[in-house]
Design a protein around this motif. Structure first.
Motif, PDB file in Angstrom:
ATOM      1  N   ALA A 109       0.823  -1.212   0.000  1.00 43.19           N
ATOM      2  CA  ALA A 109       0.000   0.000   0.000  1.00 43.19           C
ATOM      3  C   ALA A 109       0.857   1.262   0.000  1.00 43.19           C
ATOM      4  O   ALA A 109       0.504   2.269  -0.602  1.00 43.19           O
ATOM      5  CB  ALA A 109      -0.936   0.001   1.206  1.00 43.19           C
ATOM      6  N   LYS A 110       2.004   1.210   0.681  1.00 42.30           N
ATOM      7  CA  LYS A 110       2.879   2.375   0.749  1.00 42.30           C
ATOM      8  C   LYS A 110       3.790   2.494  -0.459  1.00 42.30           C
ATOM      9  O   LYS A 110       4.342   3.569  -0.707  1.00 42.30           O
ATOM     10  CB  LYS A 110       3.773   2.291   1.999  1.00 42.30           C
ATOM     11  N   GLY A 111       3.984   1.408  -1.175  1.00 39.19           N
ATOM     12  CA  GLY A 111       4.990   1.406  -2.231  1.00 39.19           C
ATOM     13  C   GLY A 111       6.369   1.606  -1.641  1.00 39.19           C
ATOM     14  O   GLY A 111       7.207   2.307  -2.187  1.00 39.19           O
ATOM     15  N   ARG A 112       6.609   1.002  -0.456  1.00 40.28           N
ATOM     16  CA  ARG A 112       7.861   1.224   0.262  1.00 40.28           C
ATOM     17  C   ARG A 112       8.866   0.112  -0.054  1.00 40.28           C
ATOM     18  O   ARG A 112       8.504  -1.042  -0.147  1.00 40.28           O
ATOM     19  CB  ARG A 112       7.580   1.228   1.764  1.00 40.28           C
ATOM     20  N   PRO A 113      10.138   0.459  -0.179  1.00 45.21           N
ATOM     21  CA  PRO A 113      11.154  -0.587  -0.372  1.00 45.21           C
ATOM     22  C   PRO A 113      11.111  -1.584   0.785  1.00 45.21           C
ATOM     23  O   PRO A 113      11.026  -1.182   1.932  1.00 45.21           O
ATOM     24  CB  PRO A 113      12.480   0.188  -0.351  1.00 45.21           C
TER      25      PRO A 113
ATOM     26  N   PRO B 229       4.020   1.713   9.901  1.00 44.98           N
ATOM     27  CA  PRO B 229       4.772   2.882   9.447  1.00 44.98           C
ATOM     28  C   PRO B 229       3.805   4.046   9.313  1.00 44.98           C
ATOM     29  O   PRO B 229       2.591   3.873   9.450  1.00 44.98           O
ATOM     30  CB  PRO B 229       5.297   2.452   8.081  1.00 44.98           C
ATOM     31  N   SER B 230       4.320   5.233   9.065  1.00 45.68           N
ATOM     32  CA  SER B 230       3.448   6.376   8.833  1.00 45.68           C
ATOM     33  C   SER B 230       2.560   6.100   7.609  1.00 45.68           C
ATOM     34  O   SER B 230       2.995   5.461   6.654  1.00 45.68           O
ATOM     35  CB  SER B 230       4.290   7.636   8.631  1.00 45.68           C
ATOM     36  N   ALA B 231       1.314   6.585   7.679  1.00 46.54           N
ATOM     37  CA  ALA B 231       0.316   6.248   6.659  1.00 46.54           C
ATOM     38  C   ALA B 231       0.382   7.200   5.471  1.00 46.54           C
ATOM     39  O   ALA B 231      -0.507   8.023   5.251  1.00 46.54           O
ATOM     40  CB  ALA B 231      -1.085   6.257   7.281  1.00 46.54           C
ATOM     41  N   ASN B 232       1.462   7.078   4.711  1.00 46.71           N
ATOM     42  CA  ASN B 232       1.649   7.892   3.513  1.00 46.71           C
ATOM     43  C   ASN B 232       2.369   7.029   2.491  1.00 46.71           C
ATOM     44  O   ASN B 232       3.057   6.091   2.869  1.00 46.71           O
ATOM     45  CB  ASN B 232       2.517   9.114   3.837  1.00 46.71           C
ATOM     46  N   SER B 233       2.213   7.336   1.188  1.00 48.93           N
ATOM     47  CA  SER B 233       3.011   6.560   0.254  1.00 48.93           C
ATOM     48  C   SER B 233       4.477   6.924   0.424  1.00 48.93           C
ATOM     49  O   SER B 233       4.816   8.006   0.888  1.00 48.93           O
ATOM     50  CB  SER B 233       2.566   6.691  -1.199  1.00 48.93           C
TER      51      SER B 233
ATOM     52  N   ILE C 224       5.121  13.171   2.530  1.00 45.51           N
ATOM     53  CA  ILE C 224       5.019  13.713   3.881  1.00 45.51           C
ATOM     54  C   ILE C 224       4.079  12.845   4.723  1.00 45.51           C
ATOM     55  O   ILE C 224       3.057  12.386   4.233  1.00 45.51           O
ATOM     56  CB  ILE C 224       4.457  15.149   3.814  1.00 45.51           C
ATOM     57  N   SER C 225       4.412  12.633   5.989  1.00 46.97           N
ATOM     58  CA  SER C 225       3.552  11.860   6.885  1.00 46.97           C
ATOM     59  C   SER C 225       2.211  12.565   7.065  1.00 46.97           C
ATOM     60  O   SER C 225       2.142  13.787   7.154  1.00 46.97           O
ATOM     61  CB  SER C 225       4.209  11.693   8.256  1.00 46.97           C
ATOM     62  N   ALA C 226       1.135  11.761   7.149  1.00 53.55           N
ATOM     63  CA  ALA C 226      -0.203  12.328   7.268  1.00 53.55           C
ATOM     64  C   ALA C 226      -0.546  12.609   8.727  1.00 53.55           C
ATOM     65  O   ALA C 226      -0.307  11.782   9.603  1.00 53.55           O
ATOM     66  CB  ALA C 226      -1.219  11.361   6.668  1.00 53.55           C
TER      67      ALA C 226
ATOM     68  N   SER D  87      15.507  12.346   1.106  1.00 48.35           N
ATOM     69  CA  SER D  87      14.311  13.073   0.673  1.00 48.35           C
ATOM     70  C   SER D  87      13.025  12.391   1.121  1.00 48.35           C
ATOM     71  O   SER D  87      11.997  12.513   0.476  1.00 48.35           O
ATOM     72  CB  SER D  87      14.307  13.213  -0.847  1.00 48.35           C
ATOM     73  N   HIS D  88      13.080  11.690   2.247  1.00 51.34           N
ATOM     74  CA  HIS D  88      11.939  10.914   2.720  1.00 51.34           C
ATOM     75  C   HIS D  88      10.655  11.732   2.851  1.00 51.34           C
ATOM     76  O   HIS D  88       9.567  11.220   2.686  1.00 51.34           O
ATOM     77  CB  HIS D  88      12.296  10.304   4.065  1.00 51.34           C
ATOM     78  N   TYR D  89      10.773  13.018   3.157  1.00 51.42           N
ATOM     79  CA  TYR D  89       9.584  13.817   3.441  1.00 51.42           C
ATOM     80  C   TYR D  89       9.269  14.801   2.318  1.00 51.42           C
ATOM     81  O   TYR D  89       8.687  15.836   2.535  1.00 51.42           O
ATOM     82  CB  TYR D  89       9.777  14.570   4.763  1.00 51.42           C
TER      83      TYR D  89
HETATM   84 MG    MG Z   1       7.468   7.366   7.482  1.00 50.77          MG
END
Ligand code: MG
Ligand code: TXA
Length: 323
Positions: A50-54, A137-141, A145-147, A222-224
């Motif tokens: 859902a996040k498209g996170r590595p 994890p934070s609920a953002n793709s 930016i974290s929601a 550039s995470h945010y």
């Molecule tokens: Mg996060």
């Protein structure tokens, strides 16, 4: 599209989805989290999807009480003291993972340590009822930016998840502070919602800073990142820029700004932290190519605020030593 359900009515539907191995966006005191059963590999995989996170980036396991925490990780005396002082609250402890713990290896990304946190409010109640830890994890793709509101979660992830629990704007507004006890002392891995000085006061010693030998992989500068470029410590606003302001006095040329948001009129860092992500998103939506950011003091929560601003301003996808 995900349902947005008020926290007062969401406990049962959230439990049903978690029991079925699905994910749910939940409010915590820091930011919204995208939660799944930390003992269920399929649920954890859905979080990444859902996040498209590595996949190599490990997640925080959220617990309801000390007994649950002690079943997962081995506490040294100092970490236990910090847990007693700050839990439930915005502190994450990285600890040795117990071999027999039921945490799925995707949560810890195969590391022999695990990040633990006891959240306040709805999340804590949900974990207590489920009886198992939640990976969240934070609920953002990934890279966004974290929601800090249910609406921001739904706008970003709404098409990929079924339920967003609405607990209002998150009070802290920044992710948790992450610390790890090492041989040489306590190391600050990520500044966050508890000021380093408050942790040092309880620990009775200073925090180590900078990269240690072992780092969690996959931490990007550039995470945010918002869409607009960020120009930090701006003394002057150029034509066409948006302005992220702080405090009672404005940078020169502020009249040039196409949009202005003030993190805290009265210069209060706690208020600024709570507003940070939402205001970055608001200014990003205003469509300016550049967001000029007034200087924000570095003491207290200012350390975490400046860390997030530096990441948002960094060249995209450049690796950083710490998160
Ligand atoms: Mg996060
Ligand atoms: O406030 C928060 O911490 C929010 C809410 C939802 O609880 N969660 C959050 O999670 O910020 P996330 O996944 O966005 O950030 C967790 C950080 C990552 O930078 C990850 O690399 C680090 O924790 N981490 C997780 N396990 C670790 C470990 N074993 N060692 C070092 N760092 C770890």
């Amino acid at each position: 599209m995900a349902d947005i359900v008020s926290a007062s009515e969401a406990l049962e539907p959230a439990l049903a989805l978690l029991e079925a191995g699905d994910v749910v966006a939940i409010p915590t005191e820091t930011v919204y989290g995208l939660a799944g059963d930390a003992t269920n590999g399929q649920a954890v995989a859905r979080i990444f999807e859902a996040k498209g996170r590595p996949r190599f980036n490990p997640l925080i396991a959220h617990v309801a009480d000390m007994a649950m925490a002690e079943r997962i990780a081995i506490f040294d005396p100092l970490s236990r003291r910090l847990a007693e002082a700050f839990w439930p609250g915005p502190l994450t402890l990285v600890l040795p993972l117990r071999k027999e713990a039921s945490i799925h290896p995707l949560v810890s990304a195969g590391l022999d340590t695990v990040a633990l946190r006891m959240p306040k409010g709805f999340g804590g109640e949900l974990i207590r009822r489920l009886g198992r830890p939640l990976a969240a994890p934070s609920a953002n793709s990934s890279g966004r930016i974290s929601a800090t509101t249910a609406r921001a979660v739904a706008d970003d992830l709404g098409r990929r998840i079924r339920l967003v629990v609405d607990g209002g704007a998150t009070p802290v507004g920044l992710e948790s502070t992450i610390v790890k006890a090492e041989q040489g002392g306590l190391r600050l891995l990520r500044p966050g919602g508890i000021a380093a000085a408050d942790i040092e006061a309880v620990a009775g010693s200073g925090l180590l800073r900078g990269a240690s030998g072992i780092q969690a992989p996959g931490m990007l500068a550039s995470h945010y990142a918002p869409g607009a470029a960020m120009r930090l410590d701006a003394e002057k606003v150029e034509q066409g820029e948006a302005l992220l302001a702080f405090g009672p006095t404005r940078a020169a040329g502020w009249q040039n700004a196409v949009a202005i948001k003030n993190l805290s009129e009265r210069g209060d860092l706690t208020e600024a932290a709570a507003n940070l992500f939402a205001f970055m998103q608001d200014l990003d939506r205003a469509g300016a190519a550049v967001i000029a950011v007034e200087p924000v003091p570095r003491d207290g929560l200012g350390e975490a605020i400046n860390d997030r601003l530096a990441r948002a301003a960094a060249p995209r996808d450049k690796p950083l030593a710490a998160s």
